[in-house]
Design a protein around this motif. Structure first.
Motif, PDB file in Angstrom:
ATOM      1  N   SER A   1      34.558 -49.977  -4.088  1.00 48.63           N
ATOM      2  CA  SER A   1      34.804 -48.888  -3.136  1.00 48.63           C
ATOM      3  C   SER A   1      36.294 -48.665  -2.910  1.00 48.63           C
ATOM      4  N   GLY A   2      37.147 -49.396  -3.624  1.00 53.81           N
ATOM      5  CA  GLY A   2      38.584 -49.213  -3.430  1.00 53.81           C
ATOM      6  C   GLY A   2      39.087 -49.892  -2.182  1.00 53.81           C
ATOM      7  N   ASN A   3      38.548 -51.063  -1.884  1.00 58.84           N
ATOM      8  CA  ASN A   3      38.842 -51.724  -0.619  1.00 58.84           C
ATOM      9  C   ASN A   3      39.926 -52.805  -0.725  1.00 58.84           C
ATOM     10  N   TYR A   4      40.779 -52.753  -1.733  1.00 61.11           N
ATOM     11  CA  TYR A   4      41.795 -53.784  -1.944  1.00 61.11           C
ATOM     12  C   TYR A   4      42.693 -53.968  -0.721  1.00 61.11           C
ATOM     13  N   TYR A   5      43.074 -52.893  -0.090  1.00 60.35           N
ATOM     14  CA  TYR A   5      43.909 -52.961   1.117  1.00 60.35           C
ATOM     15  C   TYR A   5      43.091 -52.645   2.367  1.00 60.35           C
ATOM     16  N   ASN A   6      41.803 -52.956   2.333  1.00 60.78           N
ATOM     17  CA  ASN A   6      40.881 -52.658   3.428  1.00 60.78           C
ATOM     18  C   ASN A   6      40.868 -51.173   3.763  1.00 60.78           C
ATOM     19  N   GLN A   7      40.917 -50.348   2.730  1.00 60.13           N
ATOM     20  CA  GLN A   7      40.904 -48.898   2.915  1.00 60.13           C
ATOM     21  C   GLN A   7      39.733 -48.256   2.183  1.00 60.13           C
ATOM     22  N   GLY A   8      38.660 -49.002   2.005  1.00 60.70           N
ATOM     23  CA  GLY A   8      37.522 -48.528   1.233  1.00 60.70           C
ATOM     24  C   GLY A   8      36.972 -47.193   1.706  1.00 60.70           C
ATOM     25  N   GLU A   9      36.754 -47.043   2.997  1.00 60.18           N
ATOM     26  CA  GLU A   9      36.187 -45.794   3.527  1.00 60.18           C
ATOM     27  C   GLU A   9      37.162 -44.636   3.338  1.00 60.18           C
ATOM     28  N   ILE A  10      38.433 -44.879   3.563  1.00 62.70           N
ATOM     29  CA  ILE A  10      39.456 -43.843   3.363  1.00 62.70           C
ATOM     30  C   ILE A  10      39.482 -43.421   1.896  1.00 62.70           C
ATOM     31  N   ARG A  11      39.463 -44.394   1.005  1.00 62.41           N
ATOM     32  CA  ARG A  11      39.551 -44.088  -0.424  1.00 62.41           C
ATOM     33  C   ARG A  11      38.301 -43.383  -0.940  1.00 62.41           C
ATOM     34  N   LYS A  12      37.136 -43.680  -0.367  1.00 61.16           N
ATOM     35  CA  LYS A  12      35.920 -42.951  -0.744  1.00 61.16           C
ATOM     36  C   LYS A  12      36.073 -41.471  -0.407  1.00 61.16           C
ATOM     37  N   LYS A  13      36.564 -41.191   0.812  1.00 59.05           N
ATOM     38  CA  LYS A  13      36.755 -39.799   1.229  1.00 59.05           C
ATOM     39  C   LYS A  13      37.808 -39.115   0.353  1.00 59.05           C
ATOM     40  N   GLU A  14      38.882 -39.825   0.027  1.00 58.78           N
ATOM     41  CA  GLU A  14      39.918 -39.259  -0.839  1.00 58.78           C
ATOM     42  C   GLU A  14      39.359 -38.942  -2.226  1.00 58.78           C
ATOM     43  N   LEU A  15      38.513 -39.816  -2.736  1.00 57.79           N
ATOM     44  CA  LEU A  15      37.893 -39.585  -4.035  1.00 57.79           C
ATOM     45  C   LEU A  15      37.021 -38.324  -3.998  1.00 57.79           C
ATOM     46  N   GLU A  16      36.227 -38.185  -2.952  1.00 59.20           N
ATOM     47  CA  GLU A  16      35.383 -37.002  -2.836  1.00 59.20           C
ATOM     48  C   GLU A  16      36.214 -35.728  -2.740  1.00 59.20           C
ATOM     49  N   LEU A  22      38.471 -30.721  -8.319  1.00 59.89           N
ATOM     50  CA  LEU A  22      38.255 -30.660  -9.762  1.00 59.89           C
ATOM     51  C   LEU A  22      36.902 -30.033 -10.115  1.00 59.89           C
ATOM     52  N   GLY A  23      36.175 -29.581  -9.090  1.00 53.91           N
ATOM     53  CA  GLY A  23      34.888 -28.914  -9.338  1.00 53.91           C
ATOM     54  C   GLY A  23      33.707 -29.858  -9.438  1.00 53.91           C
ATOM     55  N   ILE A  24      33.875 -31.086  -8.964  1.00 56.89           N
ATOM     56  CA  ILE A  24      32.794 -32.077  -9.012  1.00 56.89           C
ATOM     57  C   ILE A  24      32.237 -32.241  -7.597  1.00 56.89           C
ATOM     58  N   PRO A  25      30.978 -31.890  -7.379  1.00 57.70           N
ATOM     59  CA  PRO A  25      30.410 -32.021  -6.031  1.00 57.70           C
ATOM     60  C   PRO A  25      30.235 -33.493  -5.633  1.00 57.70           C
ATOM     61  N   ALA A  26      30.308 -33.738  -4.340  1.00 63.73           N
ATOM     62  CA  ALA A  26      30.168 -35.103  -3.817  1.00 63.73           C
ATOM     63  C   ALA A  26      28.848 -35.726  -4.242  1.00 63.73           C
ATOM     64  N   SER A  27      27.818 -34.915  -4.432  1.00 64.02           N
ATOM     65  CA  SER A  27      26.512 -35.437  -4.857  1.00 64.02           C
ATOM     66  C   SER A  27      26.563 -36.045  -6.259  1.00 64.02           C
ATOM     67  N   ASP A  28      27.589 -35.696  -7.033  1.00 64.92           N
ATOM     68  CA  ASP A  28      27.745 -36.243  -8.380  1.00 64.92           C
ATOM     69  C   ASP A  28      28.707 -37.434  -8.432  1.00 64.92           C
ATOM     70  N   VAL A  29      29.185 -37.857  -7.268  1.00 60.71           N
ATOM     71  CA  VAL A  29      30.113 -38.997  -7.195  1.00 60.71           C
ATOM     72  C   VAL A  29      29.330 -40.229  -6.763  1.00 60.71           C
ATOM     73  N   THR A  30      29.438 -41.291  -7.555  1.00 62.44           N
ATOM     74  CA  THR A  30      28.763 -42.545  -7.225  1.00 62.44           C
ATOM     75  C   THR A  30      29.831 -43.618  -7.014  1.00 62.44           C
ATOM     76  N   VAL A  31      29.818 -44.234  -5.862  1.00 58.74           N
ATOM     77  CA  VAL A  31      30.734 -45.325  -5.557  1.00 58.74           C
ATOM     78  C   VAL A  31      29.928 -46.614  -5.525  1.00 58.74           C
ATOM     79  N   ILE A  32      30.352 -47.566  -6.331  1.00 57.32           N
ATOM     80  CA  ILE A  32      29.670 -48.859  -6.374  1.00 57.32           C
ATOM     81  C   ILE A  32      30.452 -49.838  -5.503  1.00 57.32           C
ATOM     82  N   ASP A  33      29.778 -50.415  -4.549  1.00 57.19           N
ATOM     83  CA  ASP A  33      30.402 -51.400  -3.669  1.00 57.19           C
ATOM     84  C   ASP A  33      29.623 -52.702  -3.836  1.00 57.19           C
ATOM     85  N   HIS A  34      30.115 -53.541  -4.744  1.00 59.44           N
ATOM     86  CA  HIS A  34      29.421 -54.777  -5.073  1.00 59.44           C
ATOM     87  C   HIS A  34      30.401 -55.943  -4.930  1.00 59.44           C
ATOM     88  N   ARG A  35      29.991 -56.998  -4.286  1.00 58.13           N
ATOM     89  CA  ARG A  35      30.893 -58.121  -4.010  1.00 58.13           C
ATOM     90  C   ARG A  35      31.461 -58.772  -5.272  1.00 58.13           C
TER      91      ARG A  35
END
Length: 177
Positions: A1-16, A22-35
């Protein structure tokens, strides 16, 4: 989820936001958050685990083309290199059981000099072997820069230099895996 600096939620929103530009809907974005797949530039991810996630996503979405990093990860980032290793593993496995019916293109990592000569790398790239070469128009380059600016939490000083001078903002050479 991009949580290296504890910014996972922020980085998810930035990715969306970036994908939306770029014309990619949020429904087509998959974020994997696995330990076992931490966002960490020094951690190599488990090839088989990552390959399982990638193959599942490819099959579930009927994907016929994947673009990923090569063995150099463009910047040497261990997570990027792990993606290449997982796709390579998947392609080798698929050649045995025909489960992967898509092409995989890998982005060529170039040396530091070529990386930062921007459009001046076009003649060099045209002369070297590759399977695909993408040269962006000025409008496409500006769109890519706008998309990168969405990742505010990651826009450190060196990424501004990257956006100004990196050949990857203008030209990308790829090879079939």
């Amino acid at each position: 989820s991009g949580n290296y600096y504890n910014q996972g939620e922020i980085r998810k929103k930035e990715l969306e936001q970036s994908c939306f530009l770029l014309g990619i809907p949020a429904s087509d974005v998959t974020v994997i958050d696995h330990r076992d797949l931490p966002d960490n530039p020094a951690v190599e991810w488990d090839t088989q685990l990552l390959a399982a996630f990638v193959l599942k996503h490819i099959e579930a979405n009927n994907i016929n083309l994947v673009v990923t990093f090569d063995a150099g990860g463009v910047s040497g980032h261990a997570n990027h290199i792990s993606l290449y290793a997982a796709l390579r593993y998947s392609v080798l496995r698929a050649s045995l059981d025909a489960s992967l019916r898509c092409c995989v293109l890998v982005l060529e990592s170039v040396n530091l000099f070529r990386k930062y000569i921007s459009i001046l790398d076009v003649p060099i790239s045209c002369l070297l072997p590759r399977d695909a070469l993408f040269v962006l128009t000025e409008e496409e380059t500006e769109q890519a820069k706008r998309a990168m600016r969405c990742h505010r939490s990651q826009l450190l000083w060196f990424r501004h230099i990257y956006m100004l001078f990196s050949r990857y903002m203008v030209i990308n050479s790829l090879r079939l895996l």
